[in-house]
Design a protein around this motif. Structure first.
Motif, PDB file in Angstrom:
ATOM      1  N   UNK A  50       7.856  37.207  -4.417  1.00 12.60           N
ATOM      2  CA  UNK A  50       6.725  38.128  -4.278  1.00 12.60           C
ATOM      3  C   UNK A  50       5.989  38.309  -5.601  1.00 12.60           C
ATOM      4  N   UNK A  51       6.758  38.406  -6.699  1.00 11.75           N
ATOM      5  CA  UNK A  51       6.152  38.542  -8.023  1.00 11.75           C
ATOM      6  C   UNK A  51       5.340  37.297  -8.386  1.00 11.75           C
ATOM      7  N   UNK A  52       5.901  36.131  -8.089  1.00  9.19           N
ATOM      8  CA  UNK A  52       5.226  34.866  -8.380  1.00  9.19           C
ATOM      9  C   UNK A  52       3.926  34.749  -7.584  1.00  9.19           C
ATOM     10  N   UNK A  53       3.973  35.103  -6.300  1.00  8.33           N
ATOM     11  CA  UNK A  53       2.779  35.034  -5.457  1.00  8.33           C
ATOM     12  C   UNK A  53       1.682  35.933  -5.999  1.00  8.33           C
ATOM     13  N   UNK A  54       2.047  37.157  -6.401  1.00  5.04           N
ATOM     14  CA  UNK A  54       1.059  38.097  -6.943  1.00  5.04           C
ATOM     15  C   UNK A  54       0.420  37.541  -8.209  1.00  5.04           C
ATOM     16  N   UNK A  55       1.228  36.921  -9.067  1.00  8.53           N
ATOM     17  CA  UNK A  55       0.709  36.341 -10.313  1.00  8.53           C
ATOM     18  C   UNK A  55      -0.254  35.201 -10.031  1.00  8.53           C
ATOM     19  N   UNK A  56       0.090  34.325  -9.096  1.00  9.12           N
ATOM     20  CA  UNK A  56      -0.767  33.181  -8.772  1.00  9.12           C
ATOM     21  C   UNK A  56      -2.078  33.634  -8.136  1.00  9.12           C
ATOM     22  N   UNK A  57      -2.026  34.713  -7.356  1.00  9.30           N
ATOM     23  CA  UNK A  57      -3.259  35.251  -6.769  1.00  9.30           C
ATOM     24  C   UNK A  57      -4.208  35.721  -7.865  1.00  9.30           C
ATOM     25  N   UNK A  79      -4.542  30.014  -1.072  1.00  6.11           N
ATOM     26  CA  UNK A  79      -3.356  30.185  -0.231  1.00  6.11           C
ATOM     27  C   UNK A  79      -2.553  28.895  -0.142  1.00  6.11           C
ATOM     28  N   UNK A  80      -3.247  27.772   0.017  1.00  5.88           N
ATOM     29  CA  UNK A  80      -2.554  26.490   0.137  1.00  5.88           C
ATOM     30  C   UNK A  80      -1.861  26.115  -1.171  1.00  5.88           C
ATOM     31  N   UNK A  81      -2.520  26.366  -2.298  1.00  3.67           N
ATOM     32  CA  UNK A  81      -1.907  26.071  -3.602  1.00  3.67           C
ATOM     33  C   UNK A  81      -0.670  26.931  -3.837  1.00  3.67           C
ATOM     34  N   UNK A  82      -0.745  28.209  -3.461  1.00  8.73           N
ATOM     35  CA  UNK A  82       0.406  29.101  -3.604  1.00  8.73           C
ATOM     36  C   UNK A  82       1.554  28.610  -2.735  1.00  8.73           C
ATOM     37  N   UNK A  83       1.218  28.176  -1.510  1.00 10.89           N
ATOM     38  CA  UNK A  83       2.258  27.677  -0.604  1.00 10.89           C
ATOM     39  C   UNK A  83       2.931  26.436  -1.163  1.00 10.89           C
ATOM     40  N   UNK A  84       2.151  25.535  -1.757  1.00  7.16           N
ATOM     41  CA  UNK A  84       2.742  24.329  -2.342  1.00  7.16           C
ATOM     42  C   UNK A  84       3.659  24.678  -3.513  1.00  7.16           C
ATOM     43  N   UNK A 134       0.371  22.322   7.000  1.00 12.55           N
ATOM     44  CA  UNK A 134       1.148  23.487   7.402  1.00 12.55           C
ATOM     45  C   UNK A 134       1.666  24.202   6.160  1.00 12.55           C
ATOM     46  N   UNK A 135       1.447  25.494   6.099  1.00 13.72           N
ATOM     47  CA  UNK A 135       1.992  26.226   4.966  1.00 13.72           C
ATOM     48  C   UNK A 135       2.173  27.704   5.309  1.00 13.72           C
ATOM     49  N   UNK A 136       3.009  28.369   4.497  1.00 12.47           N
ATOM     50  CA  UNK A 136       3.214  29.813   4.610  1.00 12.47           C
ATOM     51  C   UNK A 136       3.310  30.374   3.203  1.00 12.47           C
ATOM     52  N   UNK A 137       2.997  31.640   3.039  1.00 11.23           N
ATOM     53  CA  UNK A 137       3.114  32.268   1.723  1.00 11.23           C
ATOM     54  C   UNK A 137       3.387  33.761   1.885  1.00 11.23           C
TER      55      UNK A 137
END
Length: 279
Positions: free
Chosen positions: A105-112, A118-123, A276-279
């Motif tokens: 969750x911390x990593x996702x927030x930083x990348x945002x 969304x696709x880059x975060x999922x990769x 196909x991806x999820x985040x």
């Protein structure tokens, strides 16, 4: 919802995923009543331990698939693998999974904040990817792994109408089937291009054994596009927000949110593209 309850709901995700479904209500209640849980703790030793265990489990799963020549990793087969092949010491603990989830969750927030799509975060969330006997397994950094059965696509046919899909099963680290997402469409194609057949988007999201997932903002999309690299193509999409939580005293408490996106696209000669991806 109070801040105390909101914090406790995030912390309980590990307990829910690692626990038999018949115990979910009591585990949730016990956790809500425990004022000592810190929802934002990230223990890097736990993360290192969990990732090592994930790697070993995937390696064992690869051997299991090869030894038994498995072509279809269905719910019963994968549950048998976790029950019979994985010892208690090899299992990922609740505290390890909690740290893994919090770190993701911390990593996702930083990348945002950095402007990642969304696709880059999922990769960025994929930490292990293996294909065994036409079965693709991807381990995500948020405490979930996916199973995809790769399809044998018949391409370069002069003209035909065929249904194609982009489908994955999402699993917890007990082997429990959480949910399935599938983008489905029928396409009319020939040697010069393809188009979506109107009204054939039968895409779906299906709950697995862990049925406390709730779906919101589900959207189906389909149509045709033209690009320089693929030419004329038809596509079918499904996207949604998935929420893992439970109801207490009539209030829905969210533990973890996931956004999922699946698309199947068909081009000239029947060439199939899947995203196909999820985040």
């Amino acid at each position: 919802m109070s801040l105390k309850k909101r914090g406790a709901t995030i912390a309980v995700i590990a307990a829910l995923i690692m626990t038999n479904s018949s115990q979910l209500v009591q585990v949730f209640a016990d956790t809500i009543n425990n004022g000592n849980i810190e929802s934002n703790i990230i223990n890097y030793e736990d993360i290192e331990s969990a990732e090592k265990k994930m790697g070993k489990i995937v390696n064992k799963l690869e051997k299991f698939i090869n030894d038994e020549n498995i072509k279809n990793l269905d719910d019963e087969t994968i549950q048998r693998f976790f029950n019979e092949e994985i010892s208690e010491l090899e299992k990922i603990t609740k505290t390890e999974l909690q740290s893994v989830t919090n770190k993701a969750n911390e990593k996702t927030a930083t990348l945002k904040v950095k402007g990642y799509s969304n696709e880059e975060i999922a990769q960025e969330s994929i930490i292990i990817s293996k294909t065994i006997n036409n079965i693709k397994i991807e381990v995500l950094d948020n405490g979930i792994f996916t199973v995809e059965h790769l399809e044998d696509d018949i391409n370069n046919v002069s003209r035909t109408i065929r249904t194609n899909s982009a489908r994955k099963d999402y699993k917890a680290w007990t082997g429990m089937h959480i949910f399935t997402v599938s983008a489905i469409g029928k396409f009319d194609y020939n040697s010069t291009g393809a188009k979506f057949v109107s009204g054939t988007n039968t895409s779906y999201i299906k709950k697995g054994t862990l049925s406390i997932w709730k779906v919101s903002n589900q959207r189906l999309d389909q149509g045709n596009r033209s690009t320089s690299s693929k030419g004329k193509t038809g596509y079918s999409q499904i996207s949604a927000n998935l929420h893992l939580g439970y109801s207490v005293a009539g209030a829905d408490l969210t533990i973890q949110d996931l956004y999922v996106f699946h698309e199947v696209e068909v081009g000239k000669g029947g060439k199939v593209y899947r995203n196909m991806y999820s985040r």
